[in-house]
Design a protein around this motif. Structure first.
Motif, PDB file in Angstrom:
ATOM      1  N   SER A  85      -1.593  -8.307  -5.460  1.00  0.00           N
ATOM      2  CA  SER A  85      -2.348  -7.557  -6.456  1.00  0.00           C
ATOM      3  C   SER A  85      -3.442  -6.727  -5.801  1.00  0.00           C
ATOM      4  O   SER A  85      -3.731  -5.612  -6.241  1.00  0.00           O
TER       5      SER A  85
ATOM      6  N   THR B 218       0.840  -1.202   0.000  1.00  0.00           N
ATOM      7  CA  THR B 218       0.000   0.000   0.000  1.00  0.00           C
ATOM      8  C   THR B 218       0.874   1.250   0.000  1.00  0.00           C
ATOM      9  O   THR B 218       0.488   2.285  -0.549  1.00  0.00           O
TER      10      THR B 218
ATOM     11  N   ARG C 129       2.069   1.490  -3.553  1.00  0.00           N
ATOM     12  CA  ARG C 129       0.961   1.991  -4.381  1.00  0.00           C
ATOM     13  C   ARG C 129       0.867   3.512  -4.315  1.00  0.00           C
ATOM     14  O   ARG C 129       0.625   4.175  -5.335  1.00  0.00           O
ATOM     15  N   SER C 130       1.100   4.085  -3.138  1.00  0.00           N
ATOM     16  CA  SER C 130       1.073   5.541  -2.992  1.00  0.00           C
ATOM     17  C   SER C 130       2.324   6.201  -3.549  1.00  0.00           C
ATOM     18  O   SER C 130       2.286   7.356  -3.976  1.00  0.00           O
TER      19      SER C 130
ATOM     20  N   LEU D 167      -1.555  -3.747  -3.999  1.00  0.00           N
ATOM     21  CA  LEU D 167      -0.925  -2.805  -4.920  1.00  0.00           C
ATOM     22  C   LEU D 167      -1.949  -2.119  -5.825  1.00  0.00           C
ATOM     23  O   LEU D 167      -1.689  -1.042  -6.348  1.00  0.00           O
ATOM     24  N   GLY D 168      -3.103  -2.748  -5.995  1.00  0.00           N
ATOM     25  CA  GLY D 168      -4.110  -2.163  -6.865  1.00  0.00           C
ATOM     26  C   GLY D 168      -3.859  -2.415  -8.330  1.00  0.00           C
ATOM     27  O   GLY D 168      -4.491  -1.799  -9.189  1.00  0.00           O
ATOM     28  N   GLN D 169      -2.953  -3.325  -8.643  1.00  0.00           N
ATOM     29  CA  GLN D 169      -2.664  -3.731 -10.011  1.00  0.00           C
ATOM     30  C   GLN D 169      -1.994  -5.097  -9.963  1.00  0.00           C
ATOM     31  O   GLN D 169      -1.479  -5.504  -8.920  1.00  0.00           O
TER      32      GLN D 169
END
Length: 305
Positions: free
Chosen positions: A288, A23, A26-27, A291-293
């Motif tokens: 996934s 996370t 991801r940011s 991470l959002g992907q």
């Protein structure tokens, strides 16, 4: 004629005991797009929270050294337990800048309240994007601002967030929420059971700290629960300003990168490589979500016991 400044694409290491640090990554991706990222999840040795301070420090230092050996020029400790228990040891073991997740989260909480008493006419002193007290100067008084921290049992037992918040003049209460990490890893981020667990934790926490104005998510798993947390706070009639420590850490890292790599190439797309010490398939599946992907490829490594 002067030569144009050569741009640089720094390599940033991101370390966690497992998946939650994704996370933070991801940011980081939209904030520092020109970087190359190396992520390590020490999944073979988690959970860190049940280990001794000496063991946590040994695990974290060995992981940090691995990332440095892979070319990391800056290291983000995206693990609350490792930050709380071993940040000084990690910083002393590496010749590169190292940032953890606790201080950025505390400073983000400070930003939601009274920054400084205007009557004192003081200007914040910054280092690495964080407010620090000048030598011989007391921290600003923001005692009226109360921060509630949700975290794992190990992080709460370390009182790292309380110390960091108190150093900034903020009042703090901490609530251990041991069931939330397994619920997130089960994929139950939008589930009635999770809502009920959150209702119990938040009701207990706010009964002990009714004056809390800000809720600090002191675990990198918890951003995935933010919609459920907002929903639960609304249901119990106690809305709070929510601080995501993962996002706060990414912003502090961006400030650190701007300081150390002023010629950052922002035109390039970020690149990344993933390492795990156990269960590549599980890392790809859970990673996934964090991470959002898609996490397409994970490299298995052995860092020993």
């Amino acid at each position: 004629m002067s030569q144009p400044t050569k741009t640089h694409s720094p390599t940033i290491g991101v370390f966690d005991s497992g998946f939650g640090g994704l996370t933070v990554l991801r940011s980081l991706l939209p904030l520092i797009p020109g970087a190359h990222y190396i992520y390590l999840g020490d999944t073979a040795r988690l959970p860190y929270g049940s280990k001794s301070h000496e063991t946590i420090a040994r695990y974290a230092v060995s992981s940090a050294k691995f990332l440095h050996e892979q070319g990391a020029e800056l290291l983000v400790i995206a693990c609350n337990t490792a930050t709380a228990m071993a940040l000084p040891e990690i910083q002393q073991s590496l010749p590169i800048p190292v940032i953890g997740v606790v201080q950025p989260g505390a400073h983000a909480a400070l930003a939601t309240g009274k920054h400084l008493d205007p009557s004192q006419d003081r200007v914040p002193h910054l280092r690495d994007g964080l407010i620090v007290a000048k030598v011989g100067e007391a921290p600003p008084s923001n005692a009226a601002h109360h921060v509630l921290v949700l975290a794992t049992s190990a992080t709460v037992q370390s009182h790292a967030y309380t110390h960091a918040l108190n150093a900034l003049g903020l009042e703090a209460s901490e609530k251990a929420c041991p069931l939330l990490v397994p619920l997130v890893e089960e994929g139950w981020t939008n589930h009635p059971v999770t809502d009920e667990v959150l209702k119990i934790y938040l009701t207990e926490a706010l009964t002990s700290a009714p004056a809390a104005q800000t809720l600090l998510l002191g675990c990198t798993h918890y951003p995935l629960l933010e919609p459920a947390i907002r929903r639960t706070l609304a249901a119990i009639g106690h809305p709070l300003t929510i601080i995501d420590s993962a996002d706060a850490t990414a912003r502090a890292t961006a400030a650190l990168v701007a300081q150390h790599f002023p010629s950052l190439d922002t035109t390039r797309k970020p690149t990344y490589i993933f390492y795990a010490t156990d269960s590549i398939e599980k890392f790809q599946h859970l990673g996934s979500s964090f991470l959002g992907q898609p996490v397409a490829e994970v490299n298995l490594i052995d860092l020993g016991g």
